[in-house]
Scaffold this active site. Sequence first.
Site, PDB file in Angstrom:
ATOM      1  N   ASN A   7      52.312 -62.846 -19.767  1.00 13.38           N
ATOM      2  CA  ASN A   7      52.626 -61.665 -18.953  1.00 13.38           C
ATOM      3  C   ASN A   7      53.115 -60.555 -19.887  1.00 13.38           C
ATOM      4  OD1 ASN A   7      54.304 -59.760 -17.525  1.00 13.38           O
ATOM      5  ND2 ASN A   7      54.162 -61.092 -15.749  1.00 13.38           N
ATOM      6  N   HIS A  10      56.584 -56.569 -19.976  1.00 14.39           N
ATOM      7  CA  HIS A  10      57.753 -56.031 -20.674  1.00 14.39           C
ATOM      8  C   HIS A  10      57.417 -55.306 -21.970  1.00 14.39           C
ATOM      9  CE1 HIS A  10      60.153 -57.241 -17.482  1.00 14.39           C
ATOM     10  NE2 HIS A  10      59.871 -58.517 -17.617  1.00 14.39           N
ATOM     11  N   HIS A  43      51.856 -57.196 -13.671  1.00 16.19           N
ATOM     12  CA  HIS A  43      52.298 -56.959 -12.296  1.00 16.19           C
ATOM     13  C   HIS A  43      52.346 -55.456 -12.064  1.00 16.19           C
ATOM     14  CE1 HIS A  43      55.698 -57.783  -9.100  1.00 16.19           C
ATOM     15  NE2 HIS A  43      54.709 -57.066  -8.610  1.00 16.19           N
ATOM     16  N   ARG A  45      53.507 -52.841 -10.028  1.00 19.03           N
ATOM     17  CA  ARG A  45      54.507 -52.697  -8.962  1.00 19.03           C
ATOM     18  C   ARG A  45      54.356 -51.362  -8.269  1.00 19.03           C
ATOM     19  NH1 ARG A  45      58.947 -56.656  -9.852  1.00 19.03           N
ATOM     20  NH2 ARG A  45      59.901 -55.645  -8.073  1.00 19.03           N
ATOM     21  N   ARG A  49      57.049 -49.440 -12.630  1.00 22.78           N
ATOM     22  CA  ARG A  49      58.135 -49.403 -13.614  1.00 22.78           C
ATOM     23  C   ARG A  49      57.703 -49.947 -14.977  1.00 22.78           C
ATOM     24  NH1 ARG A  49      62.102 -54.079 -11.328  1.00 22.78           N
ATOM     25  NH2 ARG A  49      61.863 -52.891  -9.422  1.00 22.78           N
ATOM     26  N   GLU A  70      49.080 -59.558 -10.872  1.00 17.90           N
ATOM     27  CA  GLU A  70      50.160 -59.962  -9.974  1.00 17.90           C
ATOM     28  C   GLU A  70      50.460 -58.776  -9.075  1.00 17.90           C
ATOM     29  OE1 GLU A  70      53.223 -61.976 -12.427  1.00 17.90           O
ATOM     30  OE2 GLU A  70      54.531 -61.100 -10.906  1.00 17.90           O
ATOM     31  N   THR A 101      60.733 -60.537  -9.826  1.00 17.33           N
ATOM     32  CA  THR A 101      60.390 -61.194  -8.559  1.00 17.33           C
ATOM     33  C   THR A 101      61.450 -62.225  -8.191  1.00 17.33           C
ATOM     34  OG1 THR A 101      58.113 -60.986  -9.310  1.00 17.33           O
ATOM     35  CG2 THR A 101      58.498 -62.309  -7.337  1.00 17.33           C
ATOM     36  N   GLU A 151      50.943 -70.850  -7.656  1.00 14.38           N
ATOM     37  CA  GLU A 151      51.857 -70.756  -8.788  1.00 14.38           C
ATOM     38  C   GLU A 151      53.241 -71.158  -8.277  1.00 14.38           C
ATOM     39  OE1 GLU A 151      51.936 -67.108 -11.091  1.00 14.38           O
ATOM     40  OE2 GLU A 151      53.890 -67.653 -11.913  1.00 14.38           O
ATOM     41  N   HIS A 191      57.997 -68.328 -14.160  1.00 15.62           N
ATOM     42  CA  HIS A 191      59.253 -67.607 -13.944  1.00 15.62           C
ATOM     43  C   HIS A 191      60.385 -68.276 -14.704  1.00 15.62           C
ATOM     44  CE1 HIS A 191      61.994 -64.743 -12.249  1.00 15.62           C
ATOM     45  NE2 HIS A 191      60.929 -64.114 -11.781  1.00 15.62           N
TER      46      HIS A 191
HETATM   47  N1  PXP Z   1      55.019 -65.519 -12.523  1.00 16.35           N
HETATM   48  C1  PXP Z   1      55.351 -64.585 -11.608  1.00 16.35           C
HETATM   49  C2  PXP Z   1      54.707 -64.654 -10.269  1.00 16.35           C
HETATM   50  C3  PXP Z   1      56.262 -63.556 -11.908  1.00 16.35           C
HETATM   51  O1  PXP Z   1      56.590 -62.649 -10.975  1.00 16.35           O
HETATM   52  C4  PXP Z   1      56.809 -63.496 -13.200  1.00 16.35           C
HETATM   53  C5  PXP Z   1      57.737 -62.374 -13.555  1.00 16.35           C
HETATM   54  O2  PXP Z   1      57.012 -61.194 -13.658  1.00 16.35           O
HETATM   55  C6  PXP Z   1      56.415 -64.477 -14.134  1.00 16.35           C
HETATM   56  C7  PXP Z   1      55.548 -65.492 -13.760  1.00 16.35           C
HETATM   57  C8  PXP Z   1      56.930 -64.459 -15.521  1.00 16.35           C
HETATM   58  O3  PXP Z   1      58.298 -64.684 -15.507  1.00 16.35           O
HETATM   59  P1  PXP Z   1      59.127 -64.453 -16.820  1.00 16.35           P
HETATM   60  O4  PXP Z   1      58.996 -63.017 -17.182  1.00 16.35           O
HETATM   61  O5  PXP Z   1      60.513 -64.859 -16.438  1.00 16.35           O
HETATM   62  O6  PXP Z   1      58.526 -65.356 -17.877  1.00 16.35           O
END
Ligand code: PXP
Length: 241
Positions: A7, A10, A43, A45, A49, A70, A101, A151, A191
């Site tokens: 992901n 960030h 994601h 949003r 952001r 996402e 999330t 997931e 997550h």
């Molecule tokens: N899966 C989903 C559905 C999420 O919303 C997130 C956070 O954006 C992640 C995985 C990844 O989580 P993390 O950033 O804590 O690794």
Amino acid sequence: MIRLAVNIDHVATVREARGGIEPDPVHAAVLAELAGAAGIVCHLREDRRHVNDRDVRVLRDVVTTKLDLEMAATQEIIDIALDVVPDLVTIVPEKRAELTTEGGLDVASNLHFHTDLASVMHNKGIQVSFFIDPTPVQVEAAARCGADIIELHTGTFAHSRSRIEREAELTRLRLAAELAAEAGMVVTAGHGLDLRNLAHIGSIPHLEEVSIGHALVSRAVFVGFERAVREYVEALASLAT
Ligand code: PXP
């Protein structure tokens, strides 16, 4: 072997801190793929952001593994998904003020809506994943709606403060994974996963992929993006042995 989906939200968060063009999450996606990621997740949003509409469109052109968008199931984002056609959408709940999330999607209380959503996506050739808490009710609901993938939300597991809490949550995750596999769905999880807690998720049966963002991007700040991705790929490979 459990696959790694990276992901890249960030990376965009850092860019947005200055409102400029660097660092580019698309650059991160390319490096992640070169380092062994099996997929790229972002994601989009409502408040944009981190990743924005341009990022999603460029990622669609550049990502060669699998693009997982996402998204909350709002009409605006559904329309974008149907236009961009990612390989898969992961439907998440979204609250405007949340930092990330919080909690899984309530599929069970909205069966008709999520069935229609899955069918609209399927008509475009887009696979559908629901991000759910590891409960039998939500797993069964996801199956009834025609989800291809679930997931499992690992947030409670990741934030557990004792071995007892962690084992209790792992038990829920294992059961949910068994039920999902029996129902014919692919099992993924995500997550709060990091290099430390990853060691425990090998005990979840049928787990095919994990989605990792924050901890991986944090690690990349110190060791570089490709090396951080490789460390996660290697950690997942070592679970199989
Ligand atoms: N899966 C989903 C559905 C999420 O919303 C997130 C956070 O954006 C992640 C995985 C990844 O989580 P993390 O950033 O804590 O690794």
